[in-house]
Scaffold this active site. Structure first.
Site, PDB file in Angstrom:
ATOM      1  N   LEU A  14       0.707  -1.254   0.015  1.00  0.00           N
ATOM      2  CA  LEU A  14      -0.062  -0.093  -0.081  1.00  0.00           C
ATOM      3  C   LEU A  14       0.722   1.252  -0.210  1.00  0.00           C
ATOM      4  O   LEU A  14       0.818   1.941   0.914  1.00  0.00           O
ATOM      5  CB  LEU A  14      -1.137   0.019   1.203  1.00  0.00           C
ATOM      6  CG  LEU A  14      -1.993   0.816   1.181  1.00  0.00           C
ATOM      7  CD1 LEU A  14      -2.753   0.937  -0.108  1.00  0.00           C
ATOM      8  CD2 LEU A  14      -2.802   0.465   2.406  1.00  0.00           C
ATOM      9  N   HIS A  15       1.623   1.365  -1.186  1.00  0.00           N
ATOM     10  CA  HIS A  15       2.649   2.635  -1.354  1.00  0.00           C
ATOM     11  C   HIS A  15       1.710   3.860  -1.613  1.00  0.00           C
ATOM     12  O   HIS A  15       0.397   3.792  -1.580  1.00  0.00           O
ATOM     13  CB  HIS A  15       3.610   2.287  -2.111  1.00  0.00           C
ATOM     14  CG  HIS A  15       3.179   2.050  -3.535  1.00  0.00           C
ATOM     15  ND1 HIS A  15       2.896   2.792  -4.784  1.00  0.00           N
ATOM     16  CD2 HIS A  15       2.401   0.734  -4.185  1.00  0.00           C
ATOM     17  CE1 HIS A  15       2.404   2.127  -5.879  1.00  0.00           C
ATOM     18  NE2 HIS A  15       1.973   1.051  -5.669  1.00  0.00           N
ATOM     19  N   ALA A  16       2.298   4.871  -2.133  1.00  0.00           N
ATOM     20  CA  ALA A  16       1.628   6.200  -2.337  1.00  0.00           C
ATOM     21  C   ALA A  16       0.768   6.023  -3.436  1.00  0.00           C
ATOM     22  O   ALA A  16      -0.354   6.710  -3.355  1.00  0.00           O
ATOM     23  CB  ALA A  16       2.808   7.302  -2.600  1.00  0.00           C
TER      24      ALA A  16
END
Length: 88
Positions: A14-16
């Protein structure tokens, strides 16, 4: 209220970019969307809160949704996560 647990499957977690997609999606619904991972809770409409979950690949995330359109919201959020946030 609806609750479901799902595992983050995309390689980067769940990155940017994924968090931005989730925030945009959750903001379309009137229902409250809350994610719980790694002992932390996050309102899915708040970008920084979602990033602070530190949900990497393989992390189990509990989704709690309550409100007038909770069924549609749950379907959309679980679809987004299951499809790896659209990342190939």
């Amino acid at each position: 209220m609806q609750e479901r647990e799902i595992t983050i499957m995309n390689r980067l977690g769940l990155h940017a970019r994924a968090a931005a997609k989730l925030v945009t999606l959750a903001s379309r619904y009137a229902s409250s969307v809350v994610l719980i991972a790694n002992g932390r809770r996050a309102d899915a409409r708040h970008f920084i809160a979602v990033l602070m979950l530190s949900a990497g690949m393989g992390t189990a995330v509990s989704i709690q949704i309550s409100g007038p359109d909770e069924t549609d919201a749950m379907r959309a959020v679980t679809r987004l996560i299951s499809n790896g946030f659209g990342e190939g």
